[in-house]
Design a protein around this motif. Structure first.
Motif: not given
Length: 507
Positions: A233-249
């Motif tokens: 929806v909004d493209g790759l940004d800090l929010i998306a990166v943060g969600m990816a980090v949370v998912a991986v951890v």
């Protein structure tokens, strides 16, 4: 061979009787409903867009909130069902699903509908692991089980395909809320008959309830799906990166916890088996292709071709029939051909379906849509049946709920990705390629860029020459998005073919 081993072997060869097959019919009710609920909004979206006026992001969330919550909770609910009883979880889930469906039908705003869809995902997560794991315990003979799972997978695929058809029939005569109210008459027979026909099943030696593991699985899967949706929806940004980090951890912590537990709710070592992990990947990719295609094909038929909901729904019936035929037909075909080749042939059919759309360009007619969807449906029917059978047969019976949940998590993630990625491609290309005619105000232009339905609504309010120009520009931009999406879908199916040929050889 000792007495206990001989008893186990005899039990594994026990054939199903009338009660078991009757129980299968009952278990198909929630399967059909959950699958229909994944795609039924395809035809309802234009009416919802006009009635509730959602933004482009809210429109995608209306579709995906259900699958997002469902995907995040499936593994947890599968483990809970293994411990406390799979039939019990089935009945609790059915009751909650029916009640929330009524609330969704009368949602007054887009956020309220999104919240109701999320609640439906919560109760749906109780239903799905229970159905497949109960089949595993009800049909110990592999021949019977393969046929039962073929029926299960066919019901799943057919439910996904019937969603737009059922939606079209209902919307021809009723408001959009009717697509949710249909859950009530479907689930009432389940609540009456399941206690009579379906035997309770659970893990005979369950470990302790693992609330930390449950939270970690929900956070990992939920953050993953939400992050993918945010990028779409909004493209790759800090929010998306943060969600990816949370998912991986969270995912890393979950895997670590499962490995260190004496009785984990999910046996991580199953993922090391090539046939198991390959079947999971194929499950995800094939559902992604199906849901993604429905997202833009249904809108093309109604908004670009101008067909009624009923006429558009009827065009998809051949694809539904093809899905049923191949889903059941592969049970016979796999006796004469290795499973990996059968799955690869099915996926090749799905690839061809997407290529029909891509090669048609601006000439995507209703007839070509029917042909494309027929090829896609035939492939998904074959791939879904065999991939689910491989998953269930690979896992030990006592872990049937958790293993089934992994397969269904892949299904629901595929549904999320189908809308988020393939639907996101359509939306992104549509917004970037839409040329707003001169004379259209800034507010109207912004509304037109949100969705195709919004653009056509704006066009109806404008003077005829200007409105016609905006409508034509919007439909052209949408079909540009459909072309890009079809090429993406074909590439995904090609990847799935490679996975099938490399991982399913020993299935």
């Amino acid at each position: 061979m000792d007495i206990q081993q001989r008893a186990t072997d005899r039990a594994s060869e026990q054939r199903a009787g009338r009660r078991e097959w009757a129980a299968l019919v009952v278990l198909m009710l929630p399967v059909l409903l959950i699958a229909i609920d994944n795609t039924v909004l395809g035809f309802a979206l234009p009416q919802i867009a006009l009635d509730l006026e959602p933004t482009a992001a809210q429109q995608l969330w209306i579709v995906d909130a259900y699958s997002l919550v469902l995907a995040g909770l499936l593994v947890a609910m599968g483990g809970i069902g293994d411990r406390f009883g799979r039939r019990r979880m089935l009945l609790i889930g059915a009751t909650g699903f029916a009640l929330v469906s009524v609330l969704a039908a009368f949602a007054p705003t887009a956020p309220a509908l999104i919240a109701a869809r999320a609640a439906l995902g919560f109760f749906g997560a109780m239903l799905m692991p229970s159905t497949l794991s109960l089949i595993r315990s009800t049909f110990p003979h592999r021949g019977d089980r393969r046929l039962a799972i073929a029926v299960w997978a066919t019901a799943f695929s057919v439910g996904s395909a019937l969603g737009p058809t059922v939606g079209g029939l209902l919307l021809e005569h009723f408001a959009w809320g009717s697509v949710f109210l249909m859950a009530v008459p479907v689930l009432l027979p389940l609540l009456v008959l399941a206690p009579l026909l379906v035997r309770e099943s659970r893990d005979p030696n369950p470990g302790r309830l693992d609330p930390i593991g449950i939270v970690l699985s929900v956070v990992a899967l939920g953050a993953l799906a939400a992050g993918i949706k945010h990028v779409a929806v909004d493209g790759l940004d800090l929010i998306a990166v943060g969600m990816a980090v949370v998912a991986v951890v969270a995912g890393w912590l979950f895997v670590r916890r499962m490995r260190s537990s004496a009785a984990p709710m999910l046996d991580i070592d199953l993922l090391r088996i090539p046939a198991f992990s390959g079947a999971i990947a194929i499950n995800l990719l094939s559902v992604m292709a199906l849901v993604g295609a429905l997202f833009f094909l249904t809108q093309h038929l109604q908004l670009v071709e101008g067909l009624s909901t009923l006429d558009a729904a009827l065009l998809l019936v051949p694809g539904t029939i093809a899905m049923v035929g191949t889903g059941l037909g592969v049970v016979v075909l796999v006796r004469h051909m290795p499973a990996h080749r059968v799955v690869a042939l099915g996926l090749a059919s799905s690839t061809a379906g997407y290529l029909v759309v891509a090669l048609s360009g601006d000439g995507l007619s209703p007839l070509l849509v029917a042909v494309a969807y027929g090829l896609l449906g035939a492939g998904v029917g074959a791939a879904e049946t065999l991939s689910n059978e491989i998953v269930v047969s690979t896992a030990p019976p006592e872990r049937a709920g958790a293993a089934s949940a992994v397969s269904e998590t892949a299904y629901e993630l595929g549904a999320v990705l189908g809308t988020a990625v393939l639907g996101g491609v359509v939306s992104a290309v549509y917004r970037s390629s839409l040329v707003i005619p001169e004379g259209v105000g800034a507010a109207d232009g912004a509304a037109a860029r949100e969705t195709l339905a919004g653009a056509l609504d704006v066009a109806d309010r404008l003077p005829v020459p200007l409105g016609d120009a905006l409508a034509q520009a919007a439909m052209t931009a949408f079909d540009d998005g459909a072309l890009a999406t079809a090429l993406t879908g074909a590439a995904l199916m090609a990847i799935a073919i490679v996975v099938a040929l490399r991982t399913l050889r020993k299935a």
